[in-house]
Design a protein around this motif. Sequence first.
Motif, PDB file in Angstrom:
ATOM      1  N   LYS A   1       0.816  -1.215   0.000  1.00  0.00           N
ATOM      2  CA  LYS A   1       0.000   0.000   0.000  1.00  0.00           C
ATOM      3  C   LYS A   1       0.853   1.271   0.000  1.00  0.00           C
ATOM      4  N   ASP A   2       1.766   1.375   0.962  1.00  0.00           N
ATOM      5  CA  ASP A   2       2.535   2.607   1.131  1.00  0.00           C
ATOM      6  C   ASP A   2       3.570   2.834   0.031  1.00  0.00           C
TER       7      ASP A   2
ATOM      8  N   GLN B   1       2.195   4.099  -3.315  1.00  0.00           N
ATOM      9  CA  GLN B   1       1.697   5.464  -3.142  1.00  0.00           C
ATOM     10  C   GLN B   1       2.850   6.444  -2.996  1.00  0.00           C
TER      11      GLN B   1
ATOM     12  N   ASN C   1       4.453   6.930  -6.414  1.00  0.00           N
ATOM     13  CA  ASN C   1       3.586   7.767  -7.236  1.00  0.00           C
ATOM     14  C   ASN C   1       3.737   9.238  -6.851  1.00  0.00           C
ATOM     15  N   MET C   2       3.699   9.526  -5.566  1.00  0.00           N
ATOM     16  CA  MET C   2       3.839  10.906  -5.103  1.00  0.00           C
ATOM     17  C   MET C   2       5.217  11.463  -5.461  1.00  0.00           C
TER      18      MET C   2
ATOM     19  N   TYR D   1       1.004  13.433   4.134  1.00  0.00           N
ATOM     20  CA  TYR D   1       0.063  12.440   3.609  1.00  0.00           C
ATOM     21  C   TYR D   1       0.099  11.156   4.443  1.00  0.00           C
ATOM     22  N   PHE D   2       1.294  10.696   4.754  1.00  0.00           N
ATOM     23  CA  PHE D   2       1.446   9.449   5.506  1.00  0.00           C
ATOM     24  C   PHE D   2       1.397   9.658   7.021  1.00  0.00           C
TER      25      PHE D   2
END
Length: 83
Positions: free
Chosen positions: A27-28, A31, A34-35, A48-49
């Motif tokens: 999951k992390d 993401q 991508n960021m 964000y996290f």
Amino acid sequence: MSMPLLETRRNIYTALEDLNFFWDEDKDLPQFQNMWNKGCSLLEIAEYFDRDPDEVVLLVIDQAREKKIKQRQHGLLGERESN
């Protein structure tokens, strides 16, 4: 006669002991990647996290070493923060 290493070291210091090194691989990491690729800044990613920015820096180092992310022109600042 030499003493075992643990017996000779009395004051052991663990660096960054207060940081969380664990990330969800399924999951992390996608993401984060991508960021990073979209040009998000270190602080945006940390927010964000909900993580300490130092934890994100360590992930950046890890992912760069693993060749999962590429160096960016504006580095940790990302494209958004540098404009």
